[in-house]
Design an enzyme around this catalytic site. Sequence first.
Site, PDB file in Angstrom:
ATOM      1  N   GLU A  15       0.869  -1.172   0.000  1.00 13.58           N
ATOM      2  CA  GLU A  15       0.000   0.000   0.000  1.00 13.58           C
ATOM      3  C   GLU A  15       0.911   1.228   0.000  1.00 13.58           C
ATOM      4  O   GLU A  15       1.756   1.351   0.894  1.00 13.58           O
ATOM      5  CB  GLU A  15      -0.870  -0.025   1.265  1.00 13.58           C
ATOM      6  CG  GLU A  15      -1.982   0.981   1.220  1.00 13.58           C
ATOM      7  CD  GLU A  15      -2.872   0.930   2.462  1.00 13.58           C
ATOM      8  OE1 GLU A  15      -3.597   1.901   2.680  1.00 13.58           O
ATOM      9  OE2 GLU A  15      -2.820  -0.068   3.210  1.00 13.58           O
TER      10      GLU A  15
ATOM     11  N   ARG B  55       4.451 -13.324   9.915  1.00 15.16           N
ATOM     12  CA  ARG B  55       5.063 -11.994   9.825  1.00 15.16           C
ATOM     13  C   ARG B  55       6.417 -12.010  10.507  1.00 15.16           C
ATOM     14  O   ARG B  55       6.645 -12.781  11.432  1.00 15.16           O
ATOM     15  CB  ARG B  55       4.201 -10.962  10.549  1.00 15.16           C
ATOM     16  CG  ARG B  55       3.012 -10.497   9.803  1.00 15.16           C
ATOM     17  CD  ARG B  55       2.234  -9.538  10.681  1.00 15.16           C
ATOM     18  NE  ARG B  55       2.674  -8.156  10.524  1.00 15.16           N
ATOM     19  CZ  ARG B  55       2.221  -7.349   9.582  1.00 15.16           C
ATOM     20  NH1 ARG B  55       1.337  -7.760   8.716  1.00 15.16           N
ATOM     21  NH2 ARG B  55       2.649  -6.095   9.505  1.00 15.16           N
TER      22      ARG B  55
ATOM     23  N   LYS C 144       4.028   0.991   9.546  1.00 13.00           N
ATOM     24  CA  LYS C 144       4.227   2.280   8.885  1.00 13.00           C
ATOM     25  C   LYS C 144       3.684   3.432   9.724  1.00 13.00           C
ATOM     26  O   LYS C 144       4.277   4.502   9.770  1.00 13.00           O
ATOM     27  CB  LYS C 144       3.546   2.257   7.512  1.00 13.00           C
ATOM     28  CG  LYS C 144       4.387   1.537   6.485  1.00 13.00           C
ATOM     29  CD  LYS C 144       3.688   1.455   5.142  1.00 13.00           C
ATOM     30  CE  LYS C 144       2.689   0.337   5.111  1.00 13.00           C
ATOM     31  NZ  LYS C 144       2.192   0.025   3.771  1.00 13.00           N
TER      32      LYS C 144
HETATM   33  P1  ATP Z   1       2.357  -1.987   8.034  1.00 10.45           P
HETATM   34  O1  ATP Z   1       1.685  -2.610   9.200  1.00 10.45           O
HETATM   35  O2  ATP Z   1       3.817  -1.830   8.212  1.00 10.45           O
HETATM   36  O3  ATP Z   1       1.702  -0.726   7.589  1.00 10.45           O
HETATM   37  P2  ATP Z   1       1.027  -3.417   5.987  1.00 10.45           P
HETATM   38  O4  ATP Z   1       0.820  -4.860   6.049  1.00 10.45           O
HETATM   39  O5  ATP Z   1      -0.150  -2.569   6.202  1.00 10.45           O
HETATM   40  O6  ATP Z   1       2.244  -3.060   6.897  1.00 10.45           O
HETATM   41  P3  ATP Z   1       1.309  -3.314   3.153  1.00 10.45           P
HETATM   42  O7  ATP Z   1       1.886  -2.256   2.304  1.00 10.45           O
HETATM   43  O8  ATP Z   1      -0.120  -3.621   3.029  1.00 10.45           O
HETATM   44  O9  ATP Z   1       1.668  -2.942   4.642  1.00 10.45           O
HETATM   45  O10 ATP Z   1       2.174  -4.642   3.003  1.00 10.45           O
HETATM   46  C1  ATP Z   1       2.534  -5.242   1.782  1.00 10.45           C
HETATM   47  C2  ATP Z   1       2.813  -6.693   2.042  1.00 10.45           C
HETATM   48  O11 ATP Z   1       3.848  -6.845   3.011  1.00 10.45           O
HETATM   49  C3  ATP Z   1       1.599  -7.412   2.592  1.00 10.45           C
HETATM   50  O12 ATP Z   1       1.441  -8.596   1.861  1.00 10.45           O
HETATM   51  C4  ATP Z   1       1.948  -7.682   4.022  1.00 10.45           C
HETATM   52  O13 ATP Z   1       1.378  -8.881   4.449  1.00 10.45           O
HETATM   53  C5  ATP Z   1       3.466  -7.767   4.004  1.00 10.45           C
HETATM   54  N1  ATP Z   1       4.053  -7.415   5.298  1.00 10.45           N
HETATM   55  C6  ATP Z   1       3.936  -6.263   5.974  1.00 10.45           C
HETATM   56  N2  ATP Z   1       4.588  -6.312   7.140  1.00 10.45           N
HETATM   57  C7  ATP Z   1       5.163  -7.542   7.216  1.00 10.45           C
HETATM   58  C8  ATP Z   1       5.985  -8.214   8.180  1.00 10.45           C
HETATM   59  N3  ATP Z   1       6.348  -7.619   9.304  1.00 10.45           N
HETATM   60  N4  ATP Z   1       6.390  -9.468   7.897  1.00 10.45           N
HETATM   61  C9  ATP Z   1       6.021 -10.073   6.750  1.00 10.45           C
HETATM   62  N5  ATP Z   1       5.262  -9.499   5.824  1.00 10.45           N
HETATM   63  C10 ATP Z   1       4.824  -8.247   6.029  1.00 10.45           C
HETATM   64 MG    MG Z   2      -1.818  -3.418   4.591  1.00  7.87          MG
END
Ligand code: ATP
Ligand code: MG
Length: 554
Positions: free
Chosen positions: A34, A259, A269
């Site tokens: 995102e 994760r 983020k």
């Molecule tokens: P954040 O909580 O940091 O905002 P998010 O999951 O909302 O992370 P996205 O941009 O939606 O951020 O993430 C893109 C991809 O990265 C998704 O498939 C998500 O599952 C994966 N992802 C995010 N954080 C992790 C993590 N700590 N370990 C493994 N995969 C992750």
């Molecule tokens: Mg997300």
Amino acid sequence: MADGKNFIEDIIEEEISEGGRCYGKAVHTRFPPEPNGYLHIGHAKALEIDFGMAEKYGGLCNLRMDDTNPTKEDEEFVDAIKEDIKWLGHNWDDRFFYASDYFDKMYEYAIELIKKGLAYVCELTPEQMKEMRGDTQTPAQSPYRDRPIEESLDLFRRMRDGEFEDGKMTLRAKIDLASGNFNMRDPVIYRINRLPHHRQGTKWVIYPMYDFAHPIEDALEGITHSLCSLEFEAHRPLYDWVVNNISIECKPRQIEFARLGITNTVLSKRKLRNLIENGYVTGWDDPRMPTLCGLRRRGYTPAAIRAFHERNGVSKVNSLVDFAFLEYCLREDLNKTAKRAMAVLDPVKLIIDNYPDGQTEEFTVENNPENPDDGVRTVSFSKELWIEREDFMEVPAKKYFRLFPGNEVRLKSAYIVKCVGCDKDADGNVTAVHCELDKDSRGGNPADGRKIKSTIHWVDSKTAIDAEIRLYDKLFTTEQPDLADCNYLDFINPESLTVITGAKVEKSLESTQPADRFQFLRVGYFCADNKDSKPGHLVFNRAVSLKDSYKPEN
Ligand code: ATP
Ligand code: MG
């Protein structure tokens, strides 16, 4: 994992083999960030898996901006995300997409569901809906659930046309109010929201929810395996419901993995943005940040980050990895690849009393004993050198074998010297150390083979260059600053950055380019800051210290 494969590889291999769901097809994955922030080391895990699986099985991986949410998304983030993924060595060719480009199709699929009697416009307020969906008690049916299809079709079109206020109505999938899985209790799939979209502007006032949009994005792109983190596990039945109830040929399979969590930092983020907005760090690329741009600026290499993820493996159990393991992986890589140099962080003069004034000589030294291809360089030597203040003690502590009156040390690659005393100012601070050189020890080995316990680094004061050194430490003082019941901002390490301005480095570093990496002998691994370092004003970030007691288990 007895055969060395992780569970995702086991699934893929079964599915691409004869008789499998994907037999004869290319494995097709996607990485769907995102664009509302920069990528961090947790995202790197996901993208290593997404791109990695495609690469391993000769398939394809799309890069897709998951921008179905109208708030916050920004082109700055899109560009940064692309840069970070390229830096890690992955490639999406022309397969770069925006989920928002599918809004028209998503709308059509929503209409299809309504026509099939599988979705309805609901007018409950969020509070009423929450209560009726049965967070705690048995779910109750919305009074709008059985409204005629024509009525829902008409209302949904009018929702799109902007006739109703934000939040007034939603489109809900009609699934199963009695389901043990909360996500299946008639989830909202469209909501009204008048915030403008970063690419679509004000074209839309209704936006699809993630659980409805994501499976459609995957199916439209022909994704075979939709790999995501564990929190989506309970959403999988809804993912399958969507692709099975709309007219679309591709039926991707969602597979979840654990994760990544790392000690002494936060990986969200929102929290990272908070650190910036509250001035705890200077930006997304602050070298203390767990973002990829922060780690890069700190001195991390793509190889170290890939090795870290590879060695952590892929599993279904969320884990907290010691930050020290990430550092270990960097040290392993830099030990092989970083050129050696001498730098004195806390300088004091070493004066060689028996060395002629004005004389200079040069020594040829290896750039990297681990890699002869890195060649050699010359370092100059003269009567006055800079050494580390801590390499001298007027009254030696127990087991101190460096410079103290009467003791001998080796000046790295140069000579053996014997300490004969020191100068002090009125306050008793040492201002210079004096020594005498053993002329027969050129190169650093005494002619009679006597044992010299310590070797210290030095820089010729005639040719030394000044440098700024930034020493980084953990951003948080506790291993898990974001445990549910505590405020991570309470655990900020006030000493996460120490700036040294008067360091002395050898002349060969004069031509250092931003992002060049070095091992400063006995001091640590350093990287020229990619923003602030320039010829004439060198700035080095400590990427990682030289040694640590940390030993990986695997
Ligand atoms: P954040 O909580 O940091 O905002 P998010 O999951 O909302 O992370 P996205 O941009 O939606 O951020 O993430 C893109 C991809 O990265 C998704 O498939 C998500 O599952 C994966 N992802 C995010 N954080 C992790 C993590 N700590 N370990 C493994 N995969 C992750
Ligand atoms: Mg997300």
